[in-house]
Design an enzyme around this catalytic site. Sequence first.
Site, mmCIF file in Angstrom:
data_model
loop_
_atom_site.group_PDB
_atom_site.id
_atom_site.type_symbol
_atom_site.label_atom_id
_atom_site.label_comp_id
_atom_site.label_asym_id
_atom_site.label_seq_id
_atom_site.Cartn_x
_atom_site.Cartn_y
_atom_site.Cartn_z
ATOM 1 N N GLU A 1 88.288 25.433 14.539
ATOM 2 C CA GLU A 1 89.108 25.077 15.684
ATOM 3 C C GLU A 1 88.182 24.694 16.832
ATOM 4 O O GLU A 1 87.256 25.438 17.153
ATOM 5 C CB GLU A 1 89.929 26.314 16.060
ATOM 6 C CG GLU A 1 91.255 26.003 16.663
ATOM 7 C CD GLU A 1 92.028 27.290 16.920
ATOM 8 O OE1 GLU A 1 92.408 27.969 15.943
ATOM 9 O OE2 GLU A 1 92.223 27.613 18.089
ATOM 10 N N ASP B 1 94.404 31.148 28.719
ATOM 11 C CA ASP B 1 93.081 31.666 28.389
ATOM 12 C C ASP B 1 92.550 32.645 29.419
ATOM 13 O O ASP B 1 92.742 32.467 30.620
ATOM 14 C CB ASP B 1 92.097 30.499 28.223
ATOM 15 C CG ASP B 1 92.360 29.731 26.945
ATOM 16 O OD1 ASP B 1 92.387 30.374 25.872
ATOM 17 O OD2 ASP B 1 92.577 28.515 27.012
#
Lengths: 415, 274
Positions: free
Chosen positions: B50, B61
């Site tokens: 990824e 995040d």
Amino acid sequence: MNKPLTRPNTYRSGPDAQGKFGGFGGRYVAETLMPLILEVERAYAEAKRDPAFHAEWRRLLTHYVGRPSPLWFAERVTEHLRAKAAPGHGARVYFKRDELNHTGAHKINAVLGQILLAKRMGKKRIIAETGAGQHGVATATACALFDLPCTVFMGATDVARQQPNVFRMKLLGAEVVAVESGAATLKDAMNEALRHWVAHVEDTYYCIGTVAGPHPYPAMVRDFQSVIGEEVRAQMQAAEGRLPDVLVAAIGGGSNAMGLFHPFLDEPSVRMFGVEAGGHGIETVTGHAASLTGGRPGVLHGNRTYLLQDENGQILEGHSISAGLDYPGVGPEHAWLHELGRVEYVNATDAEALAAFQLCARLEGIIPALEPAHALAHVLKIAPTLPAETLIVMNLCGRGDKDIFTVARLLGEAV
Amino acid sequence: MASRIAARFAALRAEGRGALIPFLEAYDPDRATSMEILRGMPAAGADLIEIGMPFTDPMADGPIIQAAGQRGLKAGATLGGTLAMVREFRGQDDATPVILMGYLNPILSYGAERFAADAAAAGVDGLIVVDMPPEEAEVLAPHARAAGLDIIRLIAPTTDAARLPLVLNASSGFVYYVAITGITGTRSAAPEELEAAIPRIRAHTDLPICIGFGVRTPAQAAHAARVSDGAVVASALIDTLAKSLDAEGRATPDSVRRVLAQVAELAEAVRGAR
Ligand SMILES: Cc1ncc(COP(=O)(O)O)c(C=O)c1O
């Protein structure tokens, strides 16, 4: 990629079931938040239909906030501008005095509505983002009144330049979290509030301070702020026996402007100006915060709207003399009204706002916040060009106590 | 052509084990270092990879990946540059699936249709777009489908039974289970929570299910790969990279080796898990 915008037969029916105003708005959030956003939407739809909810909100507006706020004929500003105007010109200037609200700005109108909603939903904690600190103070105030723990996210840069409001929030019992990420201003505070919300979805309500964020926030905050425009309609009828001709309001995220404009959107005779922060000038790359006139559409903070961004779609920091206007986005309903041409979006620079700030203090004995000083700067430009019978209403949406240190520094005075 | 993602999960099923999916942020801390990490990952035991596409405002995040994105942007990361990395990687590896993870705005700015076509041409296999729930997927999903790219959807602990079919129907490739209600790099789910959550999703889909958010240690990766079909490890690897940088945030001779050694440790644990 923009869907062509068809001119609607009403400007007041938005958003659609998807939370869209034309191609703007929507719910661009991570899956973790999606169920919660839908829960807020359902709860608000129910509350909106409940007369008891409205009665309680109205009670608070009347007895706690001090509404209706006056509509003041600014006679000395009017005379001042007429002195410079051609014969028969110089519009009559009115101020909608939302700076007289408890906590000193319009933010409290939507905060009280949202806190009542949070209580209905059984939420136990409130979080908010703030730039200048006005929304943070309003949220901390309502949380004190309703005995709810409150955490306010504020960019570290703003914490440093808005110390009086930080201290106010602490006095009111709120926790203030200084956000260090990014440029540490309003956009970063909103990022951090959203991140915190993701981690506390069960018990926490996010009280957003403007007509931005994912659906239903833009519509909900607009509905609460529309009390401003509704009062203006009745007050102008009483004062002049007719509708106003021109409405002017400052645009950060756009809540005070949406609140003034929305009740008049379907009155074709009423012209509207949204005044963005021109900062050092709209021709500079990152020296302004004029998302509509200097940005382009994109997705941030849960909605599709006009954004300040670079050619790669990275978000740019806005600049404004006013900490309440330096947001790189704008509410999606404004983006739609901009593309339809229903509202005219213009800007005023830091220098113009600073001059209007001082003029307002000397001519009317009112120290405005730097945000509505941008709106006044535009009034100063257009009023002398308009026929004398023209009625202008400017949203004086906040008082300037919070800004006197910034202004003193710019004027070279020690406070 | 069967997709690389489907082929890889079929092969892993035949082997009787789950996947290790390590994450790297493009251009973190510079293009050459992140390219070397990417090139080294398959040999270190990555089954799928990824790649994070840096964005100024990564809503989901935590501080570790935020900082990685900032370093990447400072080093000049763009979507075009990230696609060029994948194209270069495909010169050496045509089997390991590559998934790009990021946020919608840079994609819209690039042009959704052009991005889907360019990504597929570069050798990308799937996209994870954090702030694009199924309700808003029309802007990108048809173009991704036309280009043969999978749209891998996130399922969260908050995704209730009513939403589950909607989200699953909009997924292809695999399903990414976000193990915690929270942002990346903060806390980890308890094993029992995962053991309860995965069968709930499994009942509604035949797609492979992988677990991410809070998978840090070899033991956690082994457990995640055992109860589901794969483990995504991101913040723990970026943490290692960040700690290897010098005071100015530049890569050191040790940086690549340390990240790849950690991938190898994780891979060993995942491979021993069944
Ligand atoms: C007095 C005042 N006016 C305007 C704004 C800008 O917000 P909005 O455009 O949502 O009214 C703020 C924000 O802090 C404010 O404090």
